[in-house]
Design a protein around this motif. Sequence first.
Motif, mmCIF file in Angstrom:
data_model
loop_
_atom_site.group_PDB
_atom_site.id
_atom_site.type_symbol
_atom_site.label_atom_id
_atom_site.label_comp_id
_atom_site.label_asym_id
_atom_site.label_seq_id
_atom_site.Cartn_x
_atom_site.Cartn_y
_atom_site.Cartn_z
ATOM 1 N N LYS A 1 84.110 -15.903 -120.885
ATOM 2 C CA LYS A 1 85.357 -16.588 -121.232
ATOM 3 C C LYS A 1 86.440 -16.097 -120.286
ATOM 4 C CE LYS A 1 88.477 -18.898 -123.645
ATOM 5 N NZ LYS A 1 89.464 -18.912 -122.531
ATOM 6 N N LYS B 1 98.842 -12.678 -111.924
ATOM 7 C CA LYS B 1 99.528 -13.839 -112.486
ATOM 8 C C LYS B 1 100.917 -14.084 -111.916
ATOM 9 C CE LYS B 1 99.489 -12.836 -116.909
ATOM 10 N NZ LYS B 1 99.120 -11.419 -116.981
ATOM 11 N N LEU C 1 104.001 -20.148 -118.649
ATOM 12 C CA LEU C 1 102.766 -19.941 -119.417
ATOM 13 C C LEU C 1 102.828 -20.661 -120.767
ATOM 14 C CD1 LEU C 1 99.994 -18.652 -119.826
ATOM 15 C CD2 LEU C 1 101.159 -16.623 -120.711
ATOM 16 N N GLU D 1 97.555 -21.499 -125.240
ATOM 17 C CA GLU D 1 97.417 -21.969 -126.636
ATOM 18 C C GLU D 1 97.400 -23.501 -126.701
ATOM 19 O OE1 GLU D 1 97.480 -19.849 -129.611
ATOM 20 O OE2 GLU D 1 97.440 -18.063 -128.387
ATOM 21 N N THR E 1 97.571 -26.785 -123.611
ATOM 22 C CA THR E 1 98.587 -27.281 -122.663
ATOM 23 C C THR E 1 99.472 -28.328 -123.350
ATOM 24 O OG1 THR E 1 97.165 -29.072 -121.890
ATOM 25 C CG2 THR E 1 97.010 -26.970 -120.702
HETATM 26 C C1 LIG Z 1 98.007 -15.904 -118.842
HETATM 27 C C2 LIG Z 1 96.999 -16.585 -119.712
HETATM 28 C C3 LIG Z 1 96.533 -15.955 -120.850
HETATM 29 C C4 LIG Z 1 95.574 -16.567 -121.646
HETATM 30 N N1 LIG Z 1 95.094 -15.889 -122.745
HETATM 31 C C5 LIG Z 1 94.092 -16.443 -123.464
HETATM 32 C C6 LIG Z 1 93.480 -15.720 -124.540
HETATM 33 O O1 LIG Z 1 93.880 -14.597 -124.871
HETATM 34 N N2 LIG Z 1 92.450 -16.292 -125.192
HETATM 35 C C7 LIG Z 1 91.966 -17.515 -124.861
HETATM 36 O O2 LIG Z 1 91.021 -17.986 -125.489
HETATM 37 N N3 LIG Z 1 92.533 -18.225 -123.849
HETATM 38 C C8 LIG Z 1 93.562 -17.720 -123.157
HETATM 39 N N4 LIG Z 1 94.119 -18.425 -122.120
HETATM 40 C C9 LIG Z 1 93.536 -19.729 -121.787
HETATM 41 C C10 LIG Z 1 94.453 -20.888 -122.082
HETATM 42 O O3 LIG Z 1 94.480 -21.150 -123.469
HETATM 43 C C11 LIG Z 1 93.973 -22.080 -121.248
HETATM 44 O O4 LIG Z 1 94.187 -21.775 -119.876
HETATM 45 C C12 LIG Z 1 94.688 -23.350 -121.614
HETATM 46 O O5 LIG Z 1 94.385 -23.743 -122.943
HETATM 47 C C13 LIG Z 1 94.323 -24.499 -120.663
HETATM 48 O O6 LIG Z 1 92.948 -24.633 -120.545
HETATM 49 P P1 LIG Z 1 92.280 -24.621 -119.094
HETATM 50 O O7 LIG Z 1 92.867 -23.536 -118.296
HETATM 51 O O8 LIG Z 1 90.812 -24.646 -119.335
HETATM 52 O O9 LIG Z 1 92.753 -25.986 -118.441
HETATM 53 P P2 LIG Z 1 91.974 -27.375 -118.462
HETATM 54 O O10 LIG Z 1 91.539 -27.679 -119.857
HETATM 55 O O11 LIG Z 1 90.949 -27.357 -117.384
HETATM 56 O O12 LIG Z 1 93.142 -28.378 -118.079
HETATM 57 C C14 LIG Z 1 93.544 -28.613 -116.732
HETATM 58 C C15 LIG Z 1 94.593 -29.728 -116.770
HETATM 59 O O13 LIG Z 1 94.017 -30.931 -117.310
HETATM 60 C C16 LIG Z 1 94.796 -31.376 -118.397
HETATM 61 N N5 LIG Z 1 93.947 -31.984 -119.423
HETATM 62 C C17 LIG Z 1 92.757 -31.527 -119.893
HETATM 63 N N6 LIG Z 1 92.294 -32.320 -120.860
HETATM 64 C C18 LIG Z 1 93.211 -33.318 -121.005
HETATM 65 C C19 LIG Z 1 93.315 -34.473 -121.866
HETATM 66 N N7 LIG Z 1 92.383 -34.723 -122.786
HETATM 67 N N8 LIG Z 1 94.402 -35.254 -121.738
HETATM 68 C C20 LIG Z 1 95.360 -34.989 -120.803
HETATM 69 N N9 LIG Z 1 95.322 -33.915 -119.978
HETATM 70 C C21 LIG Z 1 94.269 -33.094 -120.089
HETATM 71 C C22 LIG Z 1 95.446 -30.119 -118.949
HETATM 72 O O14 LIG Z 1 96.593 -30.429 -119.736
HETATM 73 C C23 LIG Z 1 95.787 -29.386 -117.671
HETATM 74 O O15 LIG Z 1 96.980 -29.912 -117.129
HETATM 75 C C24 LIG Z 1 95.101 -17.850 -121.323
HETATM 76 C C25 LIG Z 1 95.584 -18.495 -120.172
HETATM 77 C C26 LIG Z 1 96.515 -17.884 -119.372
HETATM 78 C C27 LIG Z 1 97.005 -18.602 -118.143
#
Ligand SMILES: Cc1cc2nc3c(=O)[nH]c(=O)nc-3n(C[C@H](O)[C@H](O)[C@H](O)COP(=O)(O)OP(=O)(O)OC[C@H]3O[C@@H](n4cnc5c(N)ncnc54)[C@H](O)[C@@H]3O)c2cc1C
Length: 247
Positions: free
Chosen positions: A20, A67, A224, A229, A231
């Motif tokens: 993850k 970051k 962020l 949590e 996007t």
């Molecule tokens: C600093 C940091 C700390 C974090 N800490 C944690 C943590 O402690 N635990 C944990 O589990 N996660 C954590 N995360 C993960 C975070 O929750 C995810 O990065 C976030 O939910 C986005 O998912 P992704 O990065 O997989 O982006 P993706 O899902 O790959 O999305 C990429 C882009 O596509 C868009 N997109 C995707 N699907 C759709 C849709 N259906 N409709 C329209 N647009 C869409 C998104 O909005 C985004 O703009 C952290 C992330 C960061 C950056």
Amino acid sequence: GMRTRAKKQADGSYVVKGSKAWITNAGIADYYVVMAITDPDKGAKGISAFLVDAGTPGLIVDKEEDKMGMRSSDTHGLTFDDMKLPADALLGEEGKGFVYAMEGLDGGRISCAAISTGIAEHAMQIAKEYSLQCTAFGKPIAKFQGVSFKLANMSMYIDAMNLMLYDAAALKATGARCSKLAAEAKLLASTHTTQICLDAIQILGGNGYSKEYNVERLLRDNKLMEIGEGTNEILRVIIGSAVLAEK
Ligand SMILES: Cc1cc2nc3c(=O)[nH]c(=O)nc-3n(C[C@H](O)[C@H](O)[C@H](O)COP(=O)(O)OP(=O)(O)OC[C@H]3O[C@@H](n4cnc5c(N)ncnc54)[C@H](O)[C@@H]3O)c2cc1C
């Protein structure tokens, strides 16, 4: 899109394989809540949650992310390399992990709204103090409407953010589901705080572009809140679905 698997063994224990990315406080936490697929045929209903001790063999903390913001909070990936978990590591019921995650996210989104609101208040304070001290054309820049209107917008959105944030938190405190309100609170606060930080930088002029005045950090930190949590796009998916489901 989850691929991490937890395979149940004959003795009731589990072996977890996968990874993850992006885990806040990885490498620091004593315990992790890990979601993994226990039944691949059941989709979201085949996901389970486990409580994992940081010292568990097979739990590997990956490299630290470099970051853009929130730099005082450590973030790493985690790898589960045939990580063995006892049967009692299972949290709640098998197959309920997705439900628990969604419930947790509601609270997390209210926290994100609170973080953004605090960042916005800080940015406005810096901009206000600066605008009263900095003079141009013979008077404090706060006396120009072009500046005071920015402060007025900041104040309006901060008040709206606070109302929505406390409304969502109050609903959550009753024990009721608050997914729509929590998503709305985070969406409103994170989006407007980014604009508030940009406006605060603008009010400080060239100084706003300097690390010395701290507003550029607020912008980087808040970004962020538009991603973590869920996007802002995903929040709109959640809010839109809730609106359409309402009678
Ligand atoms: C600093 C940091 C700390 C974090 N800490 C944690 C943590 O402690 N635990 C944990 O589990 N996660 C954590 N995360 C993960 C975070 O929750 C995810 O990065 C976030 O939910 C986005 O998912 P992704 O990065 O997989 O982006 P993706 O899902 O790959 O999305 C990429 C882009 O596509 C868009 N997109 C995707 N699907 C759709 C849709 N259906 N409709 C329209 N647009 C869409 C998104 O909005 C985004 O703009 C952290 C992330 C960061 C950056």
